[in-house]
Write a protein that holds these residues in place. Structure first.
Motif, PDB file in Angstrom:
ATOM      1  N   ARG A 151      17.255  10.157   1.740  1.00 21.73           N
ATOM      2  CA  ARG A 151      17.719  11.786   1.990  1.00 21.73           C
ATOM      3  C   ARG A 151      16.477  12.914   3.275  1.00 21.73           C
ATOM      4  N   ARG A 152      15.689  11.423   3.729  1.00 19.37           N
ATOM      5  CA  ARG A 152      14.444  12.071   4.965  1.00 19.37           C
ATOM      6  C   ARG A 152      14.879  11.106   5.797  1.00 19.37           C
ATOM      7  N   GLY A 153      15.871  10.114   6.176  1.00 17.50           N
ATOM      8  CA  GLY A 153      16.037   9.864   7.309  1.00 17.50           C
ATOM      9  C   GLY A 153      14.857   8.833   7.781  1.00 17.50           C
ATOM     10  N   VAL A 154      14.709   7.695   6.235  1.00 18.35           N
ATOM     11  CA  VAL A 154      13.675   6.943   6.958  1.00 18.35           C
ATOM     12  C   VAL A 154      14.180   5.346   6.666  1.00 18.35           C
ATOM     13  N   THR A 155      13.854   4.680   7.110  1.00 15.77           N
ATOM     14  CA  THR A 155      14.252   3.324   6.419  1.00 15.77           C
ATOM     15  C   THR A 155      13.899   2.931   4.570  1.00 15.77           C
ATOM     16  N   GLU A 156      14.244   2.266   4.310  1.00 12.71           N
ATOM     17  CA  GLU A 156      13.703   2.092   2.585  1.00 12.71           C
ATOM     18  C   GLU A 156      12.260   1.777   3.086  1.00 12.71           C
ATOM     19  N   GLY A 157      11.834   0.597   3.562  1.00  9.50           N
ATOM     20  CA  GLY A 157      10.547   0.151   3.628  1.00  9.50           C
ATOM     21  C   GLY A 157       9.577   1.147   4.194  1.00  9.50           C
ATOM     22  N   ALA A 158       9.973   2.033   5.107  1.00  7.55           N
ATOM     23  CA  ALA A 158       9.289   2.871   5.406  1.00  7.55           C
ATOM     24  C   ALA A 158       8.720   4.263   4.317  1.00  7.55           C
ATOM     25  N   ALA A 159       9.749   3.863   3.554  1.00  8.53           N
ATOM     26  CA  ALA A 159       9.558   5.362   2.516  1.00  8.53           C
ATOM     27  C   ALA A 159       8.723   3.898   1.655  1.00  8.53           C
ATOM     28  N   LYS A 160       8.787   3.355   0.855  1.00 13.05           N
ATOM     29  CA  LYS A 160       7.817   1.841   0.263  1.00 13.05           C
ATOM     30  C   LYS A 160       7.091   2.625   0.485  1.00 13.05           C
ATOM     31  N   VAL A 161       6.157   1.765   1.763  1.00 12.06           N
ATOM     32  CA  VAL A 161       4.389   2.173   2.125  1.00 12.06           C
ATOM     33  C   VAL A 161       3.866   3.406   2.229  1.00 12.06           C
ATOM     34  N   SER A 162       5.008   4.118   2.340  1.00 13.34           N
ATOM     35  CA  SER A 162       4.794   5.596   2.903  1.00 13.34           C
ATOM     36  C   SER A 162       4.441   6.698   1.006  1.00 13.34           C
ATOM     37  N   VAL A 163       5.042   5.915   0.343  1.00  6.36           N
ATOM     38  CA  VAL A 163       5.089   6.433  -1.283  1.00  6.36           C
ATOM     39  C   VAL A 163       3.695   5.499  -1.926  1.00  6.36           C
ATOM     40  N   HIS A 164       3.539   4.699  -1.450  1.00  3.73           N
ATOM     41  CA  HIS A 164       2.420   3.911  -2.187  1.00  3.73           C
ATOM     42  C   HIS A 164       1.348   4.301  -1.380  1.00  3.73           C
ATOM     43  N   ARG A 165       0.726   4.521  -0.151  1.00  2.55           N
ATOM     44  CA  ARG A 165       0.281   5.273   0.597  1.00  2.55           C
ATOM     45  C   ARG A 165      -0.833   6.714   0.068  1.00  2.55           C
ATOM     46  N   GLY A 166       0.420   7.528   0.351  1.00  2.00           N
ATOM     47  CA  GLY A 166       0.197   8.875  -0.681  1.00  2.00           C
ATOM     48  C   GLY A 166      -0.491   8.880  -1.831  1.00  2.00           C
ATOM     49  N   LEU A 167       0.586   7.894  -2.816  1.00  2.00           N
ATOM     50  CA  LEU A 167      -0.445   7.670  -4.105  1.00  2.00           C
ATOM     51  C   LEU A 167      -1.834   7.524  -3.828  1.00  2.00           C
ATOM     52  N   LYS A 168      -1.880   6.369  -2.947  1.00  2.00           N
ATOM     53  CA  LYS A 168      -3.154   6.261  -3.219  1.00  2.00           C
ATOM     54  C   LYS A 168      -4.253   7.322  -2.317  1.00  2.00           C
ATOM     55  N   VAL A 169      -3.772   7.655  -1.538  1.00  2.00           N
ATOM     56  CA  VAL A 169      -4.739   9.713  -1.310  1.00  2.00           C
ATOM     57  C   VAL A 169      -4.612   9.683  -2.536  1.00  2.00           C
ATOM     58  N   VAL A 170      -3.462  10.089  -3.047  1.00  2.00           N
ATOM     59  CA  VAL A 170      -3.818  11.101  -4.241  1.00  2.00           C
ATOM     60  C   VAL A 170      -4.571  10.399  -5.625  1.00  2.00           C
ATOM     61  N   SER A 171      -4.510   9.121  -5.626  1.00  2.00           N
ATOM     62  CA  SER A 171      -5.282   8.787  -6.340  1.00  2.00           C
ATOM     63  C   SER A 171      -6.987   8.772  -6.532  1.00  2.00           C
ATOM     64  N   GLU A 172      -7.272   8.596  -5.316  1.00  2.22           N
ATOM     65  CA  GLU A 172      -8.939   8.736  -3.991  1.00  2.22           C
ATOM     66  C   GLU A 172      -9.327  10.139  -4.702  1.00  2.22           C
ATOM     67  N   GLU A 173      -8.220  10.962  -4.248  1.00  3.87           N
ATOM     68  CA  GLU A 173      -8.946  12.343  -4.479  1.00  3.87           C
ATOM     69  C   GLU A 173      -8.522  12.639  -6.126  1.00  3.87           C
ATOM     70  N   VAL A 174      -8.025  12.626  -7.138  1.00  6.39           N
ATOM     71  CA  VAL A 174      -7.893  12.341  -8.472  1.00  6.39           C
ATOM     72  C   VAL A 174      -9.607  12.053  -8.525  1.00  6.39           C
ATOM     73  N   GLN A 175     -10.121  10.580  -8.515  1.00  5.56           N
ATOM     74  CA  GLN A 175     -10.956  10.046  -8.658  1.00  5.56           C
ATOM     75  C   GLN A 175     -12.519  10.728  -8.221  1.00  5.56           C
ATOM     76  N   ARG A 176     -12.157  10.738  -6.663  1.00  6.93           N
ATOM     77  CA  ARG A 176     -13.223  11.914  -6.666  1.00  6.93           C
ATOM     78  C   ARG A 176     -13.434  13.417  -6.743  1.00  6.93           C
ATOM     79  N   ASP A 177     -12.681  13.583  -7.547  1.00  6.15           N
ATOM     80  CA  ASP A 177     -12.706  15.334  -8.423  1.00  6.15           C
ATOM     81  C   ASP A 177     -13.600  14.736  -8.933  1.00  6.15           C
ATOM     82  N   ALA A 178     -13.029  13.823 -10.394  1.00  3.24           N
ATOM     83  CA  ALA A 178     -13.528  13.167 -11.531  1.00  3.24           C
ATOM     84  C   ALA A 178     -15.429  13.036 -11.276  1.00  3.24           C
ATOM     85  N   ASP A 179     -15.498  12.877 -10.015  1.00  4.82           N
ATOM     86  CA  ASP A 179     -16.824  11.570 -10.529  1.00  4.82           C
ATOM     87  C   ASP A 179     -17.691  12.735  -9.720  1.00  4.82           C
TER      88      ASP A 179
END
Length: 179
Positions: A151-179
């Motif tokens: 759907r987004r015109g990227v390879t599956e590997g690139a999509a996996k990396v992008s989702v993983h990195r994005g979720l990591k950023v979001v997780s860090e933001e949530v943790q930062r907000d919780a502290d």
């Protein structure tokens, strides 16, 4: 299709009272939302139909634990969540907490649900567009990684990396907000 929380609760209470038609209607009505719930959380997993069946059986078996003073949707999804966790444990996997609480049978039933969705949108808005779209596709809309990549015109590997990195950023933001 029954999608109203009040209607689902009414069917549940009538089913508890012995109304077989209401009970069948309720189980039929929650089947599709449960499929969507599992598909979003276990994209590409072959056992989704088995999980739906196990959940429907558990709803039937545990129906006496339902408190008619409480909403039906959260109770139903708690049963589904435990079935998913049991399934993942049998496979030797540890479930992670999802970013969203998506999948309410009847949509938002409380102000808290709406606030959570707003907060999720704000967190995702901090990400680059493609990363946000891939996370929304795979984690919220229920697309497999391959489908989202296409759907987004990227390879599956690139999509996996992008989702993983994005979720990591979001997780860090949530943790930062919780502290």
């Amino acid at each position: 299709m029954v999608e109203d929380e009040a209607e689902l609760k009414r069917l549940m209470v009538q089913g508890l009272g012995g109304d077989a038609h209401a009970w069948r209607t309720l189980l039929t009505a929650v089947r599709r939302p449960l499929e969507d719930y599992f598909r979003r959380r276990m994209a590409g997993h072959a056992d989704i139909e088995d999980l739906v069946q196990e959940t429907l059986l558990a709803i039937h078996a545990k129906r006496a634990t339902f408190d008619p003073r409480q909403p039906f949707g959260p109770w139903c999804y708690a049963v589904a969540r435990y079935k998913m966790i049991d399934h993942l444990r049998r496979e030797g996997r540890r479930p992670t907490a999802p970013l969203e609480d998506a999948g309410d049978v009847a949509g938002p039933s409380t102000t808290e649900d709406g606030v959570m969705r707003r907060d999720l949108r704000r967190l995702l808005a901090r990400l680059p567009l493609r990363q946000r779209q891939l996370i929304e596709d795979t984690r919220l809309a229920g697309y497999s990684m391959a489908e989202a990549a296409e759907r987004r015109g990227v390879t599956e590997g690139a999509a996996k990396v992008s989702v993983h990195r994005g979720l990591k950023v979001v997780s860090e933001e949530v943790q930062r907000d919780a502290d």
